[in-house]
Write a protein that holds these residues in place. Structure first.
Motif, PDB file in Angstrom:
ATOM      1  N   VAL A   1      12.520 -28.664  79.268  1.00 16.49           N
ATOM      2  CA  VAL A   1      13.933 -28.538  79.602  1.00 16.49           C
ATOM      3  C   VAL A   1      14.689 -29.682  78.942  1.00 16.49           C
ATOM      4  O   VAL A   1      14.337 -30.852  79.118  1.00 16.49           O
ATOM      5  CB  VAL A   1      14.152 -28.573  81.126  1.00 16.49           C
ATOM      6  N   HIS A   2      15.721 -29.336  78.183  1.00 19.47           N
ATOM      7  CA  HIS A   2      16.523 -30.330  77.463  1.00 19.47           C
ATOM      8  C   HIS A   2      17.995 -30.073  77.787  1.00 19.47           C
ATOM      9  O   HIS A   2      18.497 -28.975  77.547  1.00 19.47           O
ATOM     10  CB  HIS A   2      16.275 -30.204  75.961  1.00 19.47           C
ATOM     11  N   VAL A   3      18.670 -31.060  78.330  1.00 16.54           N
ATOM     12  CA  VAL A   3      20.100 -30.940  78.623  1.00 16.54           C
ATOM     13  C   VAL A   3      20.872 -31.303  77.353  1.00 16.54           C
ATOM     14  O   VAL A   3      20.939 -32.465  76.959  1.00 16.54           O
ATOM     15  CB  VAL A   3      20.517 -31.861  79.781  1.00 16.54           C
ATOM     16  N   LEU A   4      21.452 -30.306  76.711  1.00 16.75           N
ATOM     17  CA  LEU A   4      22.194 -30.536  75.469  1.00 16.75           C
ATOM     18  C   LEU A   4      23.543 -31.177  75.735  1.00 16.75           C
ATOM     19  O   LEU A   4      23.975 -32.071  75.001  1.00 16.75           O
ATOM     20  CB  LEU A   4      22.393 -29.209  74.727  1.00 16.75           C
TER      21      LEU A   4
ATOM     22  N   TRP B   1      16.059 -35.385  78.806  1.00 16.42           N
ATOM     23  CA  TRP B   1      14.860 -34.915  78.119  1.00 16.42           C
ATOM     24  C   TRP B   1      13.609 -34.864  78.977  1.00 16.42           C
ATOM     25  O   TRP B   1      12.650 -34.196  78.619  1.00 16.42           O
ATOM     26  CB  TRP B   1      14.580 -35.809  76.902  1.00 16.42           C
ATOM     27  N   GLY B   2      13.551 -35.586  80.077  1.00 12.13           N
ATOM     28  CA  GLY B   2      12.311 -35.674  80.830  1.00 12.13           C
ATOM     29  C   GLY B   2      11.314 -36.544  80.078  1.00 12.13           C
ATOM     30  O   GLY B   2      11.671 -37.388  79.263  1.00 12.13           O
ATOM     31  N   GLN B   3      10.030 -36.335  80.356  1.00 14.95           N
ATOM     32  CA  GLN B   3       8.995 -37.113  79.698  1.00 14.95           C
ATOM     33  C   GLN B   3       8.796 -36.628  78.265  1.00 14.95           C
ATOM     34  O   GLN B   3       8.642 -35.437  78.023  1.00 14.95           O
ATOM     35  CB  GLN B   3       7.667 -36.992  80.463  1.00 14.95           C
ATOM     36  N   VAL B   4       8.821 -37.559  77.308  1.00 13.03           N
ATOM     37  CA  VAL B   4       8.643 -37.220  75.886  1.00 13.03           C
ATOM     38  C   VAL B   4       7.476 -38.034  75.347  1.00 13.03           C
ATOM     39  O   VAL B   4       7.577 -39.261  75.173  1.00 13.03           O
ATOM     40  CB  VAL B   4       9.923 -37.522  75.076  1.00 13.03           C
TER      41      VAL B   4
END
Length: 402
Positions: free
Chosen positions: A358-361, A371-374
């Motif tokens: 899940v990515h909040v643009l 971005w969460g954990q990357v």
């Protein structure tokens, strides 16, 4: 400060030049690759932070920059430099709008097979710098990154570098096209791009079906029918779904292009035993209708039904390609910060459990976890240090504050 930076036309910035709420001090308008280089050299000497801008359609995407002294407006870099129609290749400056480029290519019966949201104002450079989201036909043709075969960039110290087609100077060990696509201007400035083209298809047809008329459980049905359409011998170029609200029925649409498009569309309609065939796309096709809040979901196509269920409680409109595992959630209304953060956390947990991301643009809150954990964050930070050790290029706009 003089009325130019690096000898290039400069003006004082105004409120409309703000980048995600951060107002620059100056706007600089280069007209060539060499002028971009001169500007970045001057900014390096003065330790000025630079944010490149194209049509401005996605400047509110990504977190605000930590600082922004200079907005590098690419509007004057608006020429199609070369169109080798016989080789199906085009080279364009970064400020060319996608609509203008399409018009030039259509004159020769060709196209850049990208369905870009905001195509009237979105530019070549901005499309690459934000890395998408890719439009419906990415299912068949790939993304901008896939169609890019050469790029010219200017690095933060003013060095001009090229890779791919027509290489003059490269940066050893790096594929600049892949590196700069989706980098949000944090590594340097995209100045020119060379793309692989396709002939315009002789025909197009859409098959559009409202799943609420077929089955009560349209979430499961959408996943099932989308997979059947994608695997069909009619070879659709795209398969998309649209759900304007969580309690609204899902609409499924598929595109076929090329010879015998009408017959192939009929075969798709027969496959799902529903729908109508049209010569025009549905009004939502390939569009972003609202992006006050915009969230991208990436997931294995087999997890489509689970992802659709997870997205329902957000209350947001949903649109995209289940067969590519790419969907967008969008809202024209800003949610309260705590409410949005909780919704994203809940959505992220469920989508990640299904193997997705899940990515909040876009969102109006700077502290939101976008971005969460990357896992690749340490590598991204090393690349940032290699290209921009002074943190002058769009600082803080990318993953982990890169």
């Amino acid at each position: 400060m003089s009325d130019t930076i690096g000898g290039v036309t400069t003006r004082q910035a105004g409120p409309d030049d703000a980048v995600a709420g951060v107002r620059p001090r100056w706007v600089v308008l280069p007209e060539s690759v060499e002028e971009i280089a001169a500007v970045l050299r001057a900014c390096a000497e003065r330790d000025l932070a630079v944010v490149p801008a194209g049509g401005g359609t996605k400047l509110h995407w990504a977190p605000p920059p930590e600082r922004c002294d200079v907005l590098l407006d690419m509007c004057c870099m608006n020429e199609v430099l070369e169109h080798a129609a016989g080789d199906l290749v085009v080279r364009a400056q970064a400020g060319v709008t996608m609509a203008a480029l399409s018009g030039v290519l259509a004159g020769e019966g060709q196209e850049l097979a990208l369905d870009v949201p905001f195509a009237g104002d979105a530019t070549v450079g901005g499309t690459l710098a934000t890395g998408g989201p890719a439009g419906p036909r990415a299912f068949r043709y790939g993304t901008a990154r896939d169609l890019l075969i050469g790029i010219t960039v200017v690095l933060p110290d003013g060095t001009i570098a090229r890779s791919g087609g027509k290489v003059v100077k490269n940066v050893a060990g790096y594929d600049l096209g892949k590196l700069f696509t989706g980098s949000y201007g944090t590594l340097g400035v995209i100045a020119e791009a060379t793309f692989r083209l396709h002939p315009l298809p002789p025909g197009r047809r859409w098959v559009v079906a409202r799943l609420g008329d077929i089955a009560k459980d349209d979430v499961a049905k959408a996943a099932e029918l989308a997979a059947e359409l994608a695997a069909s011998q009619a070879e659709p170029s795209a398969v998309e779904i649209d759900r304007p609200a969580p309690d609204a029925p899902i609409t499924l649409a598929a595109l076929v292009e090329g010879t015998a498009a009408a017959g192939r569309a009929a075969a798709l309609r027969d496959l799902i035993s529903a729908g109508e065939i049209t010569e025009e796309p549905p009004p939502w096709w390939g569009r972003i209708l609202a992006d006050e809040v915009l969230i991208e979901l990436r997931f294995p196509p087999a997890a489509t039904a689970a992802v659709l269920d997870a997205a329902g409680p957000t209350g947001m409109a949903l649109r995209g390609s289940p067969v590519r595992g790419r969907l967008l959630l969008e809202s024209a209304q800003a949610m309260e910060e705590g409410e949005l953060a909780a919704a994203v956390a809940r959505l992220r947990a469920e989508v990640e459990a299904a193997g997705g991301r899940v990515h909040v643009l876009a969102a109006p809150y700077a502290k939101l976890d976008r971005w969460g954990q990357v896992g690749s964050l340490p590598l991204m930070r090393r690349v940032k240090e290699r290209f921009d050790p002074g943190r002058r290029m769009s600082p803080g706009r990318y993953v982990g504050g890169v």
